[in-house]
Write an enzyme that holds these catalytic residues in place. Sequence first.
Site, short mmCIF file in Angstrom:
data_model
loop_
_atom_site.label_atom_id
_atom_site.label_comp_id
_atom_site.label_asym_id
_atom_site.label_seq_id
_atom_site.Cartn_x
_atom_site.Cartn_y
_atom_site.Cartn_z
N PHE A 113 38.43 24.21 54.29
CA PHE A 113 37.52 24.84 53.33
C PHE A 113 37.63 24.15 51.98
O PHE A 113 38.71 24.00 51.41
CB PHE A 113 37.86 26.33 53.19
N GLN A 114 36.50 23.72 51.47
CA GLN A 114 36.37 23.03 50.19
C GLN A 114 37.21 21.75 50.11
O GLN A 114 37.60 21.32 49.03
CB GLN A 114 36.70 23.97 49.02
N LYS A 163 47.04 20.78 46.43
CA LYS A 163 47.50 22.07 45.90
C LYS A 163 49.00 22.27 46.08
O LYS A 163 49.68 22.81 45.20
CB LYS A 163 46.73 23.21 46.57
#
Length: 560
Positions: A113-114, A163
């Site tokens: 996702f993304q 991240k």
Amino acid sequence: MELTGAQIVIECLKEQGVDTVFGYPGGTILNIYDELYKHSNEIKHILTSHEQGASHAADGYARATGKVGVCMATSGPGSTNLVTGIATAYMDSVPMVAITANVAVNLLGRDSFQEIDIAGITMPITKHNYIVRDVSKLAETIRNAFRIAASGRPGPVLVDITKDVTAAKAVYNKVVPEPIQRKTDEITEDDIKKAIGLITKSKKPFIFVGGGAVISEAHDELKEFVDKVDAPVADTLMGKGAYDGTDSRYTGMLGMHGTKTSNLGVTECDLLITIGARFSDRVTGNAKKFARHAKILQIDIDPAEINKNVVTHSSVIGDIKEVLKRLNEKLSKQNHKEWIAHIMDLKEKHPLRYNQDTLTGPYILEKLYEVTKGDAIITTEVGQHQMWSAQFYQYKMPRTFITSGGLGTMGYGLGACIGAKVGSPDKTVINISGDGCFRMNMNEIATATRYNIPIIEIIFNNHVLGMVRQWQTLFYDQRYSNTNLTDKVDFVKLAEAMGAKAYRIHSKDEVESVLKEAIALNEPVLIDCIIDSDDKVWPMVAPGAAIDEVFSEEDLKNRQ
């Protein structure tokens, strides 16, 4: 000491002297935004209305201040929304660091996702880019990014951080950045000697100045050089303000919408001294016929620009400020009295003209110059209003005209205006826009009002895509395919809805009072100026023509 990756990012920004970041948060970059919150007294974050606005604001900040601009975005669409702004900065050699976050290392390559390969996407439009998968390499990467962005020929650098790296820990030790050294290693005595020889033998020299002279802060050295060579001076769109636009030797812009004096003078000269300009197609017209009677001396920091678009007779590679210093030391005062007199005669015969009977863009710009006394930063979008801004507002100092030259980015100016004002809070900062461009990123008015950034947005509202319509009129038999904007959008109401003060003017006698009031308010203001849809930018060089085939409205009527 041991810090998280997010903390290291903030400490590295502080090392670099960053005081402002423009951006938009999202899931993968939340750790960095959490640290920004804790350091809000040291680094101001401007939340734009769109990530593209953040990239343009960082760009405008960099152009106005000479510092590295910084923008941030989250992964996926957040990072891809920066792409146009990164490309804009790349084409105009603007120092910028874009920091993005991506999915965790174990999710890379899985269409998570993304997830997006933003490093791959931006590879052709950055000086360098990185994806950081190891927290121990994060600080060094950020430091390198700033050094690369600011050194040599400046440009944007992207740092993409996964991240998990923003959450992982590593030892951080503060490093004080070393000053960026000017590039002088390729300046040779032989090249300087050849340049001096060409200049002293010339009878009709012409100096042509581009954005490189602005970037190198060579304003004073350029003035001394022009005085010593005793030559007229033309500039590019990016070179505005490098040489004083009110000086008698200044002849205006060169190229497609350059002045007749500049275009004819460059065609007649026997030596064209080109300083920090790359001979773009909009400048040269038909490159085979460009400056065809002249030898060309090119001074540029980037060796890749030599002989790329126009073949030169000699060149000096290096930082322009340093090159001009060395030339000024060795060059004796020249005298070209007859040549200067001829150029002054051309200036008198071929002044810029416009319709004096009604409200026009040129009239507004002349009034704006009068009201501000030329002491303002002007940003622009792209189109007719951009060319009028280059022609009819006089730029006396560098970093006072901020526009998208190489990429020609509609929607650039409003974000850049916000960034320029944040970077230069004591200056009056005004964005000149067309109604078509304003539609692109008009949501950034909300950014200006959110932070009460006192910019002025002036819209030349002709209810058409003006420059495209001009081409359709002249070259497409008036087939106005999708260039009419005759809808019901009310820019005044729209600006007021976003919290800005707004005016609409229809006539010349309203201009001065509204401009004075807008400046005095010291808050975000929009001025909707209703002008004729068939106003055109004159003079003009037709696509593929030589620049000395420049024609005015009167010339066109005489032909017809």
